[in-house]
Design a protein around this motif. Structure first.
Motif, PDB file in Angstrom:
ATOM      1  N   ALA A  95       0.849  -1.200   0.000  1.00  0.00           N
ATOM      2  CA  ALA A  95       0.000   0.000   0.000  1.00  0.00           C
ATOM      3  C   ALA A  95       0.874   1.236   0.000  1.00  0.00           C
ATOM      4  O   ALA A  95       2.033   1.190   0.425  1.00  0.00           O
ATOM      5  N   THR A  96       0.308   2.330  -0.503  1.00  0.00           N
ATOM      6  CA  THR A  96       0.986   3.611  -0.390  1.00  0.00           C
ATOM      7  C   THR A  96      -0.027   4.658   0.060  1.00  0.00           C
ATOM      8  O   THR A  96      -1.184   4.624  -0.355  1.00  0.00           O
ATOM      9  N   LEU A  97       0.440   5.545   0.925  1.00  0.00           N
ATOM     10  CA  LEU A  97      -0.434   6.616   1.434  1.00  0.00           C
ATOM     11  C   LEU A  97      -0.015   7.941   0.817  1.00  0.00           C
ATOM     12  O   LEU A  97       1.186   8.226   0.736  1.00  0.00           O
ATOM     13  N   ALA A  98      -0.993   8.729   0.397  1.00  0.00           N
ATOM     14  CA  ALA A  98      -0.667  10.052  -0.147  1.00  0.00           C
ATOM     15  C   ALA A  98      -0.062  10.913   0.959  1.00  0.00           C
ATOM     16  O   ALA A  98      -0.603  10.978   2.059  1.00  0.00           O
ATOM     17  N   GLN A  99       1.055  11.570   0.645  1.00  0.00           N
ATOM     18  CA  GLN A  99       1.731  12.411   1.643  1.00  0.00           C
ATOM     19  C   GLN A  99       1.436  13.892   1.441  1.00  0.00           C
ATOM     20  O   GLN A  99       1.893  14.737   2.198  1.00  0.00           O
ATOM     21  N   SER A 100       0.717  14.198   0.374  1.00  0.00           N
ATOM     22  CA  SER A 100       0.413  15.606   0.082  1.00  0.00           C
ATOM     23  C   SER A 100      -0.867  15.639  -0.741  1.00  0.00           C
ATOM     24  O   SER A 100      -1.322  14.605  -1.245  1.00  0.00           O
ATOM     25  N   GLU A 101      -1.426  16.828  -0.884  1.00  0.00           N
ATOM     26  CA  GLU A 101      -2.625  16.969  -1.709  1.00  0.00           C
ATOM     27  C   GLU A 101      -2.307  16.591  -3.164  1.00  0.00           C
ATOM     28  O   GLU A 101      -3.125  15.969  -3.838  1.00  0.00           O
ATOM     29  N   ALA A 102      -1.093  16.937  -3.612  1.00  0.00           N
ATOM     30  CA  ALA A 102      -0.715  16.594  -4.990  1.00  0.00           C
ATOM     31  C   ALA A 102      -0.679  15.078  -5.169  1.00  0.00           C
ATOM     32  O   ALA A 102      -1.156  14.545  -6.181  1.00  0.00           O
ATOM     33  N   GLN A 103      -0.149  14.373  -4.189  1.00  0.00           N
ATOM     34  CA  GLN A 103      -0.121  12.903  -4.283  1.00  0.00           C
ATOM     35  C   GLN A 103      -1.531  12.318  -4.213  1.00  0.00           C
ATOM     36  O   GLN A 103      -1.845  11.346  -4.883  1.00  0.00           O
ATOM     37  N   ARG A 104      -2.347  12.938  -3.388  1.00  0.00           N
ATOM     38  CA  ARG A 104      -3.744  12.486  -3.306  1.00  0.00           C
ATOM     39  C   ARG A 104      -4.410  12.625  -4.677  1.00  0.00           C
ATOM     40  O   ARG A 104      -5.068  11.701  -5.155  1.00  0.00           O
ATOM     41  N   GLN A 105      -4.222  13.774  -5.301  1.00  0.00           N
ATOM     42  CA  GLN A 105      -4.817  13.995  -6.628  1.00  0.00           C
ATOM     43  C   GLN A 105      -4.265  13.005  -7.649  1.00  0.00           C
ATOM     44  O   GLN A 105      -4.990  12.536  -8.522  1.00  0.00           O
ATOM     45  N   ALA A 106      -2.997  12.689  -7.520  1.00  0.00           N
ATOM     46  CA  ALA A 106      -2.379  11.742  -8.462  1.00  0.00           C
ATOM     47  C   ALA A 106      -3.003  10.350  -8.305  1.00  0.00           C
ATOM     48  O   ALA A 106      -3.233   9.649  -9.299  1.00  0.00           O
ATOM     49  N   LEU A 107      -3.279   9.961  -7.079  1.00  0.00           N
ATOM     50  CA  LEU A 107      -3.929   8.658  -6.869  1.00  0.00           C
ATOM     51  C   LEU A 107      -5.347   8.672  -7.434  1.00  0.00           C
ATOM     52  O   LEU A 107      -5.778   7.713  -8.080  1.00  0.00           O
ATOM     53  N   TRP A 108      -6.059   9.767  -7.219  1.00  0.00           N
ATOM     54  CA  TRP A 108      -7.418   9.838  -7.741  1.00  0.00           C
ATOM     55  C   TRP A 108      -7.444   9.889  -9.269  1.00  0.00           C
ATOM     56  O   TRP A 108      -8.396   9.410  -9.900  1.00  0.00           O
ATOM     57  N   ALA A 109      -6.388  10.460  -9.858  1.00  0.00           N
ATOM     58  CA  ALA A 109      -6.347  10.538 -11.331  1.00  0.00           C
ATOM     59  C   ALA A 109      -6.389   9.139 -11.941  1.00  0.00           C
ATOM     60  O   ALA A 109      -6.998   8.930 -12.998  1.00  0.00           O
ATOM     61  N   ILE A 110      -5.783   8.180 -11.267  1.00  0.00           N
ATOM     62  CA  ILE A 110      -5.800   6.803 -11.775  1.00  0.00           C
ATOM     63  C   ILE A 110      -7.244   6.334 -11.920  1.00  0.00           C
ATOM     64  O   ILE A 110      -7.649   5.808 -12.960  1.00  0.00           O
ATOM     65  N   ARG A 111      -8.020   6.553 -10.892  1.00  0.00           N
ATOM     66  CA  ARG A 111      -9.425   6.131 -10.912  1.00  0.00           C
ATOM     67  C   ARG A 111     -10.231   6.940 -11.921  1.00  0.00           C
ATOM     68  O   ARG A 111     -11.058   6.393 -12.656  1.00  0.00           O
TER      69      ARG A 111
END
Ligand code: ZN
Length: 465
Positions: free
Chosen positions: A309-325
């Motif tokens: 698993a990987t956890l988003a460490q920033s809002e930018a990383q969070r957005q990057a994970l959501w972009a996949i979906r």
């Protein structure tokens, strides 16, 4: 339609809010998947409830069919006129006002043509949140969201559009205006008329205003991209996450390997996890106690549910994970024809459903590629079937009814729904007799007749003729 009748309709909105020119009409008449190209003699863009009322009154008097449309992002053809070219299209796109935000009451009142994103932003400006979150939020409009009872990413925490609506103003097919704009969470005064119009896909009335529920703004998210061993492990992980987070789960999306592969290959993204996994989960906690997700994942790994698993460490990383979906549906275009299903079953039945529906699809077409992904946390999967590599696209799509039938059979076995969040419209209309009892279908027909005796409002949608 005679030129004389057209000019009577145009007089209601004024010429600048009426469109008769084929070029200008094109964008309103083509639906997002290009399944249908509607025809219409006239598009009207009223700017007030009063104008909507006058349009429907005249339509009733002259037996003119009217198709309401808001953002034209619907995926079942409900917002598109038929090819006959007799139906007026009524666009709500000029009615976009945010009428008020009552932060203390946690409500806001908006016009039906307000774009979902602007509704979210207005809530945000008042330090609140409107939690409906769907892929088309930058272009879809709230009237359409309510008319189709839209769902999306946060339904497991906040419910669907129906659950987020407290009151409505509706123009009835004969032009009468119903003011049901109540801002109450408790109101036991007889039949719940509002909920007849929510999800009716514009067949009973035209929603012109709505009172929406607001929630406290989320201050912090924990977002994780997780490799799980199976859909069963995902179900167990969801239970664990709910329990150990104090019910803070606001999103829980299941993503199969093949959908990840398509997205990585075609959308220029990379897989945030190194090792191969047959299934992934993208999940989010809202305002959890610090490091909650990491602790839950530790337990889940010990239990063999999660391998990485990987956890988003920033809002930018969070957005990057959501972009996949978010780019996942788009990626399927590059793999040829795709036959799509928007189904739901009880969350507990998701693993059996996936296994059996995949088997059923592959019995019908051994090389077909199943992408079973989406909102597992509320039991809704987008069970999409991509064509076998090298097969003729049109030939594949021509077989969609047989494909639908085998998938829907498994849906029925688990007492699920063949339309979880997209509606019935035109696409699934003819399935209604298979999925509704005679009693239920007759009640729906009786209601249609009661509200719209002349049958002028979005005829031929939802209910089979
Ligand atoms: Zn969805």
């Amino acid at each position: 339609m005679t030129p004389e009748l057209i000019s009577r309709f145009v007089a209601i909105t004024g010429e600048k809010n009426a469109i008769c020119n084929a070029n200008e009409m094109a964008g309103y008449l083509r639906e997002p998947r290009d399944l249908w190209h509607g025809k219409s003699p006239l598009i009207l863009r009223p700017t007030s409830t009063e104008e909507v009322s006058q349009i429907l009154k005249l339509a009733s008097e002259t037996n003119t069919a009217v198709v309401p449309q808001s953002g034209n992002t619907g995926l079942v053809g409900g917002q598109i006129p038929f090819e006959g070219g007799e139906e007026i299209l009524l666009s709500l796109e000029r009615m976009t006002k945010i009428l008020n935000v009552d932060a203390a009451n946690n409500t806001m009142m908006v016009e039906a043509g307000a774009i979902l994103k602007s509704v979210q932003d207005a809530a945000d400006d008042a330090d609140r949140m409107f939690p409906l979150r769907i892929a088309s939020e930058g272009t879809c409009r709230i009237g359409g969201n309510l008319s189709t009872n839209a769902g999306g990413l946060n339904v497991l925490a906040y419910g669907n559009a129906r659950d987020l609506c407290l009151g409505l103003e509706v123009v009835l097919p004969d032009g009468r205006i119903w003011n049901g704009l109540r801002s109450l969470r408790k109101d036991n005064t007889g039949y719940d008329l509002k909920n007849l119009f929510v999800g009716a896909e514009g067949t009973l009335g035209v929603i012109t205003r709505a009172v929406l529920k607001l929630y406290p703004k989320v201050r912090a998210f924990e977002t994780a991209f997780i490799a799980v061993t199976s859909p069963r492990a995902a179900v167990d992980l969801l239970s664990l996450l709910r329990e150990l987070s104090g019910n803070r789960v606001v999103a829980f999306e299941l993503l199969p390997r093949i959908a990840m592969d398509f997205t990585v290959k075609h959308m220029g993204l990379s897989n945030p996890l190194q090792d191969y996994s047959p299934w992934y989960v993208l999940s989010e906690l809202a305002d959890p106690v610090a490091d909650c997700f990491a602790k839950v994942l530790e337990v889940a790994m010990e239990r063999g549910l999660v391998t990485d698993a990987t956890l988003a460490q920033s809002e930018a990383q969070r957005q990057a994970l959501w972009a996949i979906r978010e780019l996942m549906p788009e990626s399927q275009r590059f793999e040829g024809g795709s036959i799509k299903h928007d189904i739901s079953v009880p969350v507990s039945k998701i693993p059996q459903f996936i296994a059996e529906a995949m088997q059923a699809v592959n019995r019908l077409m051994p090389e077909a590629r199943v992408l079973s992904f989406g909102h597992m946390g509320d039991g809704n999967l987008h069970f999409n079937v991509s064509q076998p590599i090298g097969m003729d696209k049109q030939g594949f799509l021509d077989g969609r009814h047989a494909m639908n039938a085998v998938v829907f059979e498994v849906v029925a076995k688990y007492e699920g729904s063949i339309s979880a969040e997209h509606g019935i419209g035109r696409l699934k209309r003819d399935h209604m007799p298979e999925i509704k009892s005679a009693v239920e279908l007759q009640m729906m027909r009786d209601l249609k007749k009661l509200f719209d005796p002349a049958g002028i409002l979005n005829p031929g949608k939802v209910l089979p003729p």
